[in-house]
Design an enzyme around this catalytic site. Sequence first.
Site, PDB file in Angstrom:
ATOM      1  N   LYS A 193     -18.323  -1.172  -4.532  1.00  0.00           N
ATOM      2  CA  LYS A 193     -16.992  -1.029  -3.941  1.00  0.00           C
ATOM      3  C   LYS A 193     -16.465  -2.367  -3.420  1.00  0.00           C
ATOM      4  O   LYS A 193     -15.266  -2.557  -3.296  1.00  0.00           O
ATOM      5  CB  LYS A 193     -17.024   0.007  -2.813  1.00  0.00           C
ATOM      6  CG  LYS A 193     -17.624   1.353  -3.234  1.00  0.00           C
ATOM      7  CD  LYS A 193     -16.615   2.372  -3.537  1.00  0.00           C
ATOM      8  CE  LYS A 193     -17.132   3.747  -3.933  1.00  0.00           C
ATOM      9  NZ  LYS A 193     -18.451   3.907  -4.475  1.00  0.00           N
TER      10      LYS A 193
HETATM   11  C1  LIG Z   1     -18.795   4.858  -5.361  1.00  0.00           C
HETATM   12  C2  LIG Z   1     -20.071   4.712  -6.059  1.00  0.00           C
HETATM   13  C3  LIG Z   1     -20.284   5.279  -7.326  1.00  0.00           C
HETATM   14  C4  LIG Z   1     -19.239   6.128  -8.009  1.00  0.00           C
HETATM   15  O1  LIG Z   1     -18.119   5.388  -8.430  1.00  0.00           O
HETATM   16  P1  LIG Z   1     -16.748   6.112  -8.744  1.00  0.00           P
HETATM   17  O2  LIG Z   1     -15.773   5.035  -9.011  1.00  0.00           O
HETATM   18  O3  LIG Z   1     -16.395   6.913  -7.527  1.00  0.00           O
HETATM   19  O4  LIG Z   1     -16.989   6.989  -9.933  1.00  0.00           O
HETATM   20  C5  LIG Z   1     -21.499   5.059  -7.938  1.00  0.00           C
HETATM   21  N1  LIG Z   1     -22.477   4.348  -7.320  1.00  0.00           N
HETATM   22  C6  LIG Z   1     -22.300   3.795  -6.120  1.00  0.00           C
HETATM   23  C7  LIG Z   1     -23.422   3.043  -5.493  1.00  0.00           C
HETATM   24  C8  LIG Z   1     -21.100   3.947  -5.445  1.00  0.00           C
HETATM   25  O5  LIG Z   1     -20.938   3.402  -4.236  1.00  0.00           O
END
Ligand SMILES: *Cc1c(COP(=O)(O)O)cnc(C)c1O
Length: 496
Positions: free
Chosen positions: A112
């Site tokens: 993120k």
């Molecule tokens: C948010 C997240 C995901 C999922 O990603 P999306 O864009 O919501 O599909 C997968 N792995 C981790 C570690 C995340 O923080």
Amino acid sequence: MNLMYQSTRNQDNKVTASQAVLQGLSPDGGLYVPETIPVLTKTMAELSSMNYREVAYEVMKHFLTDYTQEELKDCIEKAYDSKFDTPEIAPLKKVGEAYYLELFHGATIAFKDMALSILPHLLTKAAKKNNVKEEIVILTATSGDTGKAALAGFADVEGTKIIVFYPKDGVSSVQEKQMVTQKGDNTSVIGIKGNFDDAQTGVKNIFNNKELAERMKKAGYRFSSANSINIGRLVPQIVYYVYSYADLYRKKQVEQGEKINVVVPTGNFGNILAAYYAKHMGVPINKLICASNENKVLFDFFATGIYDKNREFILTTSPSMDILVSSNLERLIYHIADGDVKKTEELMHSLSTKGSYEITEGMKKNLEGFIGGWASTEETKTSIKKVYSEHGYVLDTHTAVAASVYDNYVKQTEDRTKTVIVSTASPYKFAENVLEAVGVKPIPKEDYDQAKALNQVSGVEIPGAVNDLFEAPVLHNSVCESGKMQEMVENNLKII
Ligand SMILES: *Cc1c(COP(=O)(O)O)cnc(C)c1O
């Protein structure tokens, strides 16, 4: 010509990129989508000689056309700097036959950061551009990683406040510690008694409350979202798909135009949607493999064309993927309906009233290129163990879901296309489960000792973000019922 954004539910709601960044969600409840998906104007050969920031500019300039070159470059410079612990920003590691795209080198050691380190800058520039005088209040629901990454991005950014809601018993201990120790006078963190979907629904309801918006405006505030529905999150995520392909090209791992497959551990469908946009921009991608954990709504959707959230919510070892309503899927629905806003609205209405919908045969055809897969908690564990014993490389629990899905895919199809597996978190973020999978016994109780144990097995240095945590004091301790979220916000902003 400016690229405009329209709502997935009403083509008359059109805004510029900066307005879409400011608003997050369209007033009709839909999500903003670009009217057309732009194509890359630089060749892979040209892109392969650029660094991450340069590629970011080449990609983002096509989407955020009402930002000047100077503004966009300034945002990029501020985001992708020494907050990342490697100058590559998003390194690609060959492990066995697969390539892992490591997206966890930012401030909070999860993917993120890739978008949330730039969003605050895109947002404050957007506010200036659109003569917004009110203070921006970022309201976010998080399944763990978004929350901390948003807090880190927005902390002490002038003209903003941030309020984060997370499921009190639905995040890892390190994730919780990361959030409740967040510094910054403009930050608030609140646990809710409920799961991530409850938190997300609560936030959506607050956003859609017109009466509250009026009172906010009077008090000099306006809401915006840092959730992955904001195009200011989505667009920066397209960058690393372009960058990783250019990296393969530079390292002579692919021939000109050679297609690759991409496997994405998926929750809210933001990351994989960015891959879909990258493909449409011209990155040679064949299959987009959507990997789910035991909350396999998306797997069932790709198998049957039916999206059905009416099922038990399962807490797994990959909490950031424990989601039953993948918000960003609405954008894909819009695209596979060939831009039919009525159809999109109808299906989303069905989702909110019945909890399910079924797409048409024509839409199913347009899903070609997507493959769904899922891995159980046991398979995820096995995958961590296997990759570690064969290659000495330690996966986190989310990336391991993708690795397991990929393994099964190759077994079933014998498709040997070169494959990028998107690595979304550092194993240090989920140390306990990772240590268990690797077979360390006994597993130390304390987070810090777990980090030390992981350092011993992986040989990977303990990230600074983890080291700092152990001394940090708890600064946030509010908890509320999921029905009380609006009240908490009103209290926080003193607008009761
Ligand atoms: C948010 C997240 C995901 C999922 O990603 P999306 O864009 O919501 O599909 C997968 N792995 C981790 C570690 C995340 O923080």
